[in-house]
Design an enzyme around this catalytic site. Structure first.
Site, PDB file in Angstrom:
ATOM      1  N   GLY A  12       5.802  45.388 -45.719  1.00 58.69           N
ATOM      2  CA  GLY A  12       4.467  45.960 -45.772  1.00 58.69           C
ATOM      3  C   GLY A  12       3.341  44.939 -45.659  1.00 58.69           C
ATOM      4  O   GLY A  12       2.341  45.192 -44.985  1.00 58.69           O
ATOM      5  N   LYS A 129      12.727  60.637 -51.567  1.00 58.77           N
ATOM      6  CA  LYS A 129      11.542  59.892 -51.164  1.00 58.77           C
ATOM      7  C   LYS A 129      10.323  60.790 -51.027  1.00 58.77           C
ATOM      8  O   LYS A 129      10.236  61.576 -50.080  1.00 58.77           O
ATOM      9  CB  LYS A 129      11.837  59.183 -49.834  1.00 58.77           C
ATOM     10  CG  LYS A 129      11.089  57.897 -49.708  1.00 58.77           C
ATOM     11  CD  LYS A 129      11.653  56.998 -48.650  1.00 58.77           C
ATOM     12  CE  LYS A 129      10.703  55.865 -48.356  1.00 58.77           C
ATOM     13  NZ  LYS A 129      10.494  54.965 -49.488  1.00 58.77           N
ATOM     14  N   LYS A 212      14.008  50.690 -43.610  1.00 59.91           N
ATOM     15  CA  LYS A 212      13.923  49.707 -42.532  1.00 59.91           C
ATOM     16  C   LYS A 212      14.854  48.516 -42.766  1.00 59.91           C
ATOM     17  O   LYS A 212      15.301  47.866 -41.811  1.00 59.91           O
ATOM     18  CB  LYS A 212      12.484  49.231 -42.323  1.00 59.91           C
ATOM     19  CG  LYS A 212      11.895  48.351 -43.419  1.00 59.91           C
ATOM     20  CD  LYS A 212      11.770  46.906 -43.004  1.00 59.91           C
ATOM     21  CE  LYS A 212      11.089  45.999 -44.002  1.00 59.91           C
ATOM     22  NZ  LYS A 212      11.265  46.167 -45.418  1.00 59.91           N
ATOM     23  N   LYS A 274      17.078  45.392 -49.697  1.00 58.11           N
ATOM     24  CA  LYS A 274      17.053  44.126 -48.964  1.00 58.11           C
ATOM     25  C   LYS A 274      18.322  43.317 -49.241  1.00 58.11           C
ATOM     26  O   LYS A 274      18.945  42.772 -48.332  1.00 58.11           O
ATOM     27  CB  LYS A 274      15.823  43.293 -49.337  1.00 58.11           C
ATOM     28  CG  LYS A 274      14.522  43.981 -48.989  1.00 58.11           C
ATOM     29  CD  LYS A 274      13.323  43.111 -49.323  1.00 58.11           C
ATOM     30  CE  LYS A 274      12.084  43.957 -49.525  1.00 58.11           C
ATOM     31  NZ  LYS A 274      11.848  44.993 -48.527  1.00 58.11           N
TER      32      LYS A 274
HETATM   33  P1  ADP Z   1       8.512  45.431 -48.386  1.00 60.73           P
HETATM   34  O1  ADP Z   1       7.263  46.117 -47.978  1.00 60.73           O
HETATM   35  O2  ADP Z   1       8.578  44.022 -47.874  1.00 60.73           O
HETATM   36  O3  ADP Z   1       9.759  46.216 -48.105  1.00 60.73           O
HETATM   37  P2  ADP Z   1       8.859  45.989 -51.239  1.00 60.73           P
HETATM   38  O4  ADP Z   1       7.675  46.104 -52.127  1.00 60.73           O
HETATM   39  O5  ADP Z   1       9.613  47.218 -50.846  1.00 60.73           O
HETATM   40  O6  ADP Z   1       8.371  45.187 -49.968  1.00 60.73           O
HETATM   41  O7  ADP Z   1       9.914  44.983 -51.912  1.00 60.73           O
HETATM   42  C1  ADP Z   1       9.567  43.655 -52.311  1.00 60.73           C
HETATM   43  C2  ADP Z   1       9.228  43.592 -53.798  1.00 60.73           C
HETATM   44  O8  ADP Z   1      10.391  43.770 -54.605  1.00 60.73           O
HETATM   45  C3  ADP Z   1       8.708  42.262 -54.282  1.00 60.73           C
HETATM   46  O9  ADP Z   1       7.357  42.090 -53.978  1.00 60.73           O
HETATM   47  C4  ADP Z   1       8.959  42.329 -55.809  1.00 60.73           C
HETATM   48  O10 ADP Z   1       7.815  42.809 -56.484  1.00 60.73           O
HETATM   49  C5  ADP Z   1      10.056  43.377 -55.937  1.00 60.73           C
HETATM   50  N1  ADP Z   1      11.283  42.945 -56.629  1.00 60.73           N
HETATM   51  C6  ADP Z   1      12.067  43.791 -57.340  1.00 60.73           C
HETATM   52  N2  ADP Z   1      13.126  43.175 -57.847  1.00 60.73           N
HETATM   53  C7  ADP Z   1      13.035  41.865 -57.439  1.00 60.73           C
HETATM   54  C8  ADP Z   1      13.850  40.715 -57.655  1.00 60.73           C
HETATM   55  N3  ADP Z   1      14.982  40.782 -58.379  1.00 60.73           N
HETATM   56  N4  ADP Z   1      13.476  39.545 -57.093  1.00 60.73           N
HETATM   57  C9  ADP Z   1      12.344  39.477 -56.368  1.00 60.73           C
HETATM   58  N5  ADP Z   1      11.518  40.533 -56.132  1.00 60.73           N
HETATM   59  C10 ADP Z   1      11.856  41.725 -56.652  1.00 60.73           C
HETATM   60 MG    MG Z   2      10.248  48.194 -48.914  1.00 60.42          MG
END
Ligand code: ADP
Ligand code: MG
Length: 312
Positions: A12, A129, A212, A274
């Protein structure tokens, strides 16, 4: 280091949330991607679309109120297609310009990408979702009548809720591969891809969203990539994230990552998909590396200087 084939999944923060934000964000994003291309790597780009598809969905709902001949609900598959074109347009132009500024003459093209899902995917039985605008009880009842699933969202009203099935097949994969083999930069599988099911020769859009991170993993496997880079809002993945004994991870094995997943270190809906996608890609063949890091650390990450890597 030698030339690598890299699938980059943009999160994002690489795109921003509004039209002007996106126009600016893609310029910074393009610099990070151009660094990897300048280093001689082959790059394929995929991206998320959460805010964009929400905006398009809401815009179409608002439009239907001004034009009664327009259906109240625009199929989500169509909204995803619109988001791919909107994001691809900004991104391909910004990247092309950045490459020209560096004297690199390569074409950049967005492929509108459909991703087949299995209609028997258990995710369809349990849509999780929430998307789009909030509805009143009356609006929600009308939506349900038209075949839309709706849930009450944390006391804030009713929202459409959709399934998030796993990607099974990238329909345009041969086109993506041909462009890649012709030396072009491809943007594909945006927003996880347009979800479709196959009915003989017909592809039918379904009201779902594909994660994604999982779609990018499938893209990387299908293209026999060396790297799956998931760019997000953190430089590394953490154990005990957000607690005083938070520990940032550097290189971990597939087995270690699986262990941490089972211990619940990664939040569902954000970091969990991820790490799961990273594990799936790294485990799929020897020599495949997954990397989770910040956009501006992509080059350092590929060179082993930062980020969290998952390897077999
Ligand atoms: P994107 O838009 O890149 O998919 P998301 O907000 O869905 O981003 O996912 C990334 C977020 O996940 C990070 O910014 C962090 O706040 C969160 N997060 C949750 N658990 C963890 C973890 N164990 N280590 C690092 N970040 C984490
Ligand atoms: Mg995401």
């Amino acid at each position: 280091m030698g030339k690598k084939r890299i699938v980059i999944a943009l999160g994002g923060n690489a795109l921003g949330k509004t039209l002007p934000e996106q126009y600016l964000a893609v310029q910074e994003t393009s610099k990070a991607i151009a660094d990897l291309i300048e280093d001689g790597n082959e790059v394929i780009i995929s991206h998320g679309n959460g805010p964009q598809v929400g905006m398009i969905n809401n815009a179409m709902a608002a439009y239907s109120k001004t034009d009664p001949s327009h259906p109240a609900i625009t199929p989500l598959s169509v909204c995803v297609a619109m988001s791919q074109a909107y994001i691809g347009y900004d991104l391909q132009n910004a990247l092309k310009e950045e490459l020209l500024n560096r004297g690199i003459h390569k074409n950049v093209a967005t492929v509108i990408t459909q991703v087949r899902v299995d209609e028997n995917d258990p995710a369809f039985l349990n849509p999780t979702k929430p998307i789009g605008h909030f509805m009143t009880k009356e609006e929600a009842d009308k939506a349900v009548e038209s075949g839309i699933q709706v849930m009450e969202d944390a006391g804030r009203g009713y929202r459409r809720v959709v399934a998030s099935p796993k990607p099974a097949e990238i329909i345009e994969i041969d086109t993506v591969r041909d462009l890649l083999n012709a030396g072009e930069i491809v943007i594909a599988s945006g927003g996880g891809g347009i979800p479709v099911i196959r009915k003989n020769n017909h592809l039918k859009g379904v009201g779902a969203v594909i994660d994604k991170d999982f779609a990018s993993c499938l893209l990387a496997k299908e293209l026999n990539a060396d790297f799956l880079i998931i760019l997000t809002a953190v430089e590394k993945v953490a154990l005990r994230f957000g607690t005083p004994d938070e520990t940032w991870l550097d290189a971990i094995s597939v087995e270690e990552a699986e262990q941490y997943i089972s211990e619940g270190h990664f939040a569902p809906g954000s970091m969990l998909p991820k790490v799961q996608a990273g594990v799936e890609f790294a485990a799929s063949a020897p020599g495949r590396t997954s990397l989770i890091t910040l956009l501006e650390k992509a080059r350092d990450g590929v060179n082993g200087k930062t980020g969290t890597r998952i390897m077999k």
